[in-house]
Design an enzyme around this catalytic site. Structure first.
Site, PDB file in Angstrom:
ATOM      1  N   THR A  31       0.822  -1.279   0.157  1.00 14.46           N
ATOM      2  CA  THR A  31      -0.076   0.065   0.032  1.00 14.46           C
ATOM      3  C   THR A  31       0.867   1.326  -0.072  1.00 14.46           C
ATOM      4  O   THR A  31       0.452   2.269  -0.660  1.00 14.46           O
ATOM      5  CB  THR A  31      -1.076   0.022   1.286  1.00 14.46           C
ATOM      6  OG1 THR A  31      -0.036   0.093   2.530  1.00 14.46           O
ATOM      7  CG2 THR A  31      -2.043  -1.210   1.037  1.00 14.46           C
ATOM      8  N   CYS A  32       2.214   1.064   0.430  1.00 10.64           N
ATOM      9  CA  CYS A  32       2.778   2.458   0.647  1.00 10.64           C
ATOM     10  C   CYS A  32       3.244   2.769  -0.908  1.00 10.64           C
ATOM     11  O   CYS A  32       3.762   4.022  -0.983  1.00 10.64           O
ATOM     12  CB  CYS A  32       4.063   2.253   1.443  1.00 10.64           C
ATOM     13  SG  CYS A  32       4.953   0.785   1.213  1.00 10.64           S
TER      14      CYS A  32
END
Length: 344
Positions: A310-311
């Protein structure tokens, strides 16, 4: 200053100096305006992490006078919005939704905040650390600066009593990682979390929302996003695949057939939140700034589920043998994907 019983009554909004009868529209506008003020960075109460679009309590909110009374107020606002079926213009971090639901945070939740530190923890769990790492159950001031949200100087911190004299070994490394996650995601903001709950639980008891998981709670508080798939597709980058690859063609055909809720689940799965930037997917943010939606080829067995980072707004997609197989694996991932390493 109102009683809990008062808060459960019907809310009617009137804006000073404006005419208008509240048939629902003024209340919706009031919630939207109020949430934007609460989560304004200048208020010091919340801070954005990772992709700059999700919020969690600011550990430095102590510099705001009577900050805990404000967190209780915010808890009441979020609880009242849920109670009234109103939506707020805010998206919390995954770990904060878990706190609201009473779900234990894990080291996986650190990835959205500090991917490098997450990789170190993941390496520890996947490899034999005997005679490799010299760690104890404590965090010294220099190390602490690397993992705190605001990177401030602090004193040594022991994860367990006498922790600085207890070595991390192959046998106890899972406990160490578990405690690191607890310290990083909970201990640093425990007073703010408790004050938020004090207000929130006046209106919404945990039993009432315990049937939801963290991703469902986000949609309950913030509503379903308006996802423009054409915009999303036009702002997607590929690695190991191209836009013409069969798997990529199948992927977009499958996503096109998704319900609005499953599209939101996919967005949550890959980016960590269902929030779409006001400017569209071209303005999507990652851990280090502007970062478009990514689809990377995942090498290995075609039986593996898709995974996400997700980063980096990154979906790792195996090369599936058929469109049907891709659809089954993708739906399973966005609905049931587990947390990875568990802690005993």
């Amino acid at each position: 200053m109102r009683s809990t019983q008062d808060l459960k009554g019907r809310l009617t909004v009137h804006f000073q100096g404006e005419e208008g009868i509240d048939a629902g529209g003024l209340t919706r506008e009031w919630y939207q305006l109020l949430s934007r003020v609460i989560f304004d960075k200048g208020a010091l109460l919340f801070t954005t992490v990772g992709n700059e679009s999700t919020f969690q309590p600011n550990p430095n909110s102590v510099y705001q006078t009577e900050h805990l009374s404000y967190f209780k107020f915010v808890g009441r606002v979020v609880g009242k919005a849920l109670f009234d079926g109103q939506l707020l213009d805010v998206h919390f971090t995954r770990s904060f939704y878990k706190h609201i639901l009473g779900i234990k945070v894990t080291y996986n939740d650190i990835e959205a905040i500090d991917p490098d530190y997450f990789k170190n923890l993941k390496w520890m769990l996947e490899n034999d650390i005997s005679d490799v790492l010299d760690l104890t159950f404590s965090i010294d001031a220099d190390e602490e600066k690397l993992i705190l949200y605001e990177r401030t100087q602090v004193t040594d911190h022991e994860l367990i009593p006498d922790g600085r004299n207890i070595r991390v070994t192959e046998e106890n490394k899972h406990k160490y990682v578990d405690l690191i996650a607890e310290h990083r995601l909970t201990t640093a903001i425990r007073p703010q979390i408790n004050a938020f709950f004090e207000g929130f639980n006046e209106l919404i008891h945990r039993d009432l929302i315990s049937i939801f998981h963290d991703k469902e709670l986000e949609l309950l508080i913030s509503g379903l996003p308006d996802i423009d798939l054409d915009d999303m597709r036009a702002n997607t980058e590929y690695s190991g695949y191209s836009a013409a690859s069969p798997v990529i063609q199948w992927f977009w055909e499958v996503v096109q057939s998704f319900s609005e809720e499953d599209k939101a689940r996919l967005l949550q799965f890959v980016t960590g939140t269902s929030k779409v930037p006001l400017e569209g997917f071209s303005a999507l943010q990652g851990i280090s700034g502007s970062q478009k939606f990514q689809i990377h080829k995942a090498y290995g067995s075609p039986h593996h589920l898709p995974s996400a980072h997700t980063c980096f707004n990154q979906l790792d997609l195996p090369e599936y043998p058929s469109k049907q197989h891709l659809e089954e694996r993708l739906l399973l991932a966005i609905h049931e994907a587990n947390e990875g390493f568990g802690f005993g």
